[in-house]
Design a protein around this motif. Sequence first.
Motif, PDB file in Angstrom:
ATOM      1  N   ARG A 672       0.922  -1.118  -0.220  1.00 38.20           N
ATOM      2  CA  ARG A 672      -0.020   0.101   0.052  1.00 38.20           C
ATOM      3  C   ARG A 672       0.798   1.317   0.052  1.00 38.20           C
ATOM      4  N   GLU A 675       2.647   1.716  -3.421  1.00 41.49           N
ATOM      5  CA  GLU A 675       1.467   2.144  -4.228  1.00 41.49           C
ATOM      6  C   GLU A 675       1.383   3.574  -4.201  1.00 41.49           C
ATOM      7  N   ALA A 676       1.215   4.176  -2.784  1.00 42.18           N
ATOM      8  CA  ALA A 676       1.009   5.707  -2.702  1.00 42.18           C
ATOM      9  C   ALA A 676       2.232   6.365  -3.121  1.00 42.18           C
ATOM     10  N   ARG A 677       3.349   6.141  -2.895  1.00 42.37           N
ATOM     11  CA  ARG A 677       4.482   6.866  -3.231  1.00 42.37           C
ATOM     12  C   ARG A 677       4.658   6.686  -4.811  1.00 42.37           C
ATOM     13  N   GLU A 678       4.391   5.499  -5.367  1.00 46.21           N
ATOM     14  CA  GLU A 678       4.404   5.573  -7.085  1.00 46.21           C
ATOM     15  C   GLU A 678       3.484   6.501  -7.436  1.00 46.21           C
ATOM     16  N   TYR A 679       2.389   6.747  -6.960  1.00 50.37           N
ATOM     17  CA  TYR A 679       1.328   7.424  -7.438  1.00 50.37           C
ATOM     18  C   TYR A 679       1.794   8.861  -7.331  1.00 50.37           C
ATOM     19  N   TYR A 680       2.395   9.358  -6.437  1.00 51.18           N
ATOM     20  CA  TYR A 680       2.755  10.870  -6.130  1.00 51.18           C
ATOM     21  C   TYR A 680       4.000  11.072  -6.995  1.00 51.18           C
ATOM     22  N   ALA A 682       4.810   9.449  -9.911  1.00 53.22           N
ATOM     23  CA  ALA A 682       4.470   9.676 -11.145  1.00 53.22           C
ATOM     24  C   ALA A 682       3.554  11.178 -11.551  1.00 53.22           C
ATOM     25  N   ARG A 683       3.084  11.603 -10.589  1.00 53.43           N
ATOM     26  CA  ARG A 683       2.277  12.796 -10.616  1.00 53.43           C
ATOM     27  C   ARG A 683       3.293  13.847 -10.768  1.00 53.43           C
TER      28      ARG A 683
END
Length: 703
Positions: A672, A675-680, A682-683
């Motif tokens: 989890r 996933e959160a770190r990858e989301y930010y 990528a943005r």
Amino acid sequence: MVDTVTRPATRTPAGTEIEVEVDGHLDRAAGTEASVDVAKLNTVLLGKWADVRRQAREAMKNPELHRINGLSVDEHRERVFQQLRILVETGQAKRAFPKSVGGLEDHGGNLAAFEETITADPSLSIKGGVQWGLFGAAIMHLGTEQHHAKWLPDVISLAIPGAFAMTEIGHGSDVASLATTATYDKEAREFVIHTPFRAATKEFLGNAAVHARAAVVFAQLITEGVSRGVHAFYVPVRDEAGNMLPGVTSEDDGVKGGLNGVDNGRLAFDNVRVPRTHLLNRYGDVAEDGSYSSPIESPGRRFFTMLGTLVQGRVSLAGSATIAAQLGLTIAITYGNQRRQFNAGSDTDEEVLLDYQRHQRRLIPKLATAYANTFAHEELLVKFHEVFSGSDSDDDRQDLETLAAAIKPLATWQALEALQESREACGGAGFMAENRIVGLRSDLDIWVTFEGDNNVLLQLVAKRLLTDFSSKFRKAGTGALARYVVGQAADRAYHGSGLRRLTQNIRDLGSTARSVQELRETETQRQLLTDRVETMVEELAGRLRGASKLSKVEAADLFNSQQNELIEAARAHAELLQWEAFTLGLEQVEDAGTKQVLSWLHDVFGLGLIEQHLDWYLINGRLSPQRALAITAYMNRLIARLRPHAQDLVDAFGFEPEHLRAPIASGAEARRQEEAREYYRARREAGTAPVEEKTLRAAKKSA
């Protein structure tokens, strides 16, 4: 278990020394490469019966043995009863019993295996403990071969589920004062078991509410008008259909704060008759004519000998509590190594919880205590096995009873503390039943009370300490006593005048690190911990020395006035035993890197005990204020050193996912977080992340 943790780099080239700042000064630590060989350490921690424990853990992977949250009380009870049948099928139930009835006579291995059942469900652990560790063990240890042949095969196979009917509503831990009577009827050659009043009702009995068909009942044996004290009797209580037998009544204790898979209840007897041969007569017998005989002449010694044969309950509770603490800490430390919160040290990444000093301070000392208890329990288990395998003496049995009475209270109290801290360290996730910690905490709450209330047990330890202290002077002449008094006075003058503190202050002025180095020495820690025990016992002995000349009431009042100090002295003694066991356990570790890490953990435990009792050491002049401050500063530094190794240290307990069964310790949290770190991330890279308001404000100001 699934390992998803990224461990910080902490290795130092062999042969170098690490300079560490401690409270403004430098402290030199050994330069061994610090690392943990998890597999080898696991073997050390599992102890003498490592193979037995591994086999038991493999069996505990069976989902049919696992606790299911949300079951009704009746459903949970029935599930646990059927789980006992699985233990019968796997052969685990027969391990402790005599070979003459199909057993293996492996007393230490039996407890080692049963302690592991707590990983499946504590209710299973206790239900099995009642059936085979109390009911069956009472028949085995208090009965003779005729009793073994008649009942033990059916006890082992679960054909006769049983209860252990000792505790009464009105007397609790005061077994000697039980009110249930067993009066011998010479004409009928029967004992009449009777509950004379409500407070004599047998209470809190596992298996009594639903499943027990028989009970070992403890009662005052009366024959020829003479009370011979508490003895044990085999008493049928239900027929094969589960109906209560005439004269026997049962009440259900209902819902409890935990262990609801165990059908605790009450039993009362209205002039229930059993044959004379139902007296478990190893230590006391009644002939057909009503005459009484015993191989032990003293009633008091006879009573304590009978109870001493049942010490395995205390031993197993200490072991299962230690395993429960290991489970809780494994879950909490694994979660703390994966869960991220707040980003004080980075503009983009949040901090891992275990990187916060306070989080380390909460969990790593508890981990050190769990290691101390693991080694202490192993020594207790080995002693238990030796005594019950025949290589024992009366002194050995007394030593075992005292050791169990010392270790069980601390292990159970400390397990609850570890589980509570683990629960809080996991935040709201720790409060979810699916993550196991709250269930373990609720079930283990009763560990501190049954098989002997912890405070009562420590009082027994204190009495033994006083007895051993007084025996040193029993045959001493006036010269020896005079030398002791002079020595004691000189010791008080040395410590009380501040001379010792002054010496420490002079040494400490040079370097706090130098004083810390001395405190890290094994012999210094041993002296400080031993000195506290000896001083407390000596002071108590001095206050109680005149008790023998007082009336019974006055002596009781005097003893009562010192009860708190007695229990504190016994606790200090038990802490010393834990520390000594950890010290010996450390010597078993051969891998240099692992030994380095464990030596730090050992220091956290030893210095932590001193830190807990700094008031005593300061008041009694054993430590200077500066050295006391150095202990806390160095504790923080040691804990920081251990932080990178925390995951390895809990992994060394050897639990697999089927034992933990906690989603937050499964690797899901790490996924989890990633996933959160990858989301930010990528943005940010795509330029689609919104601009923070404070960033705009800063830009306007700079413009």
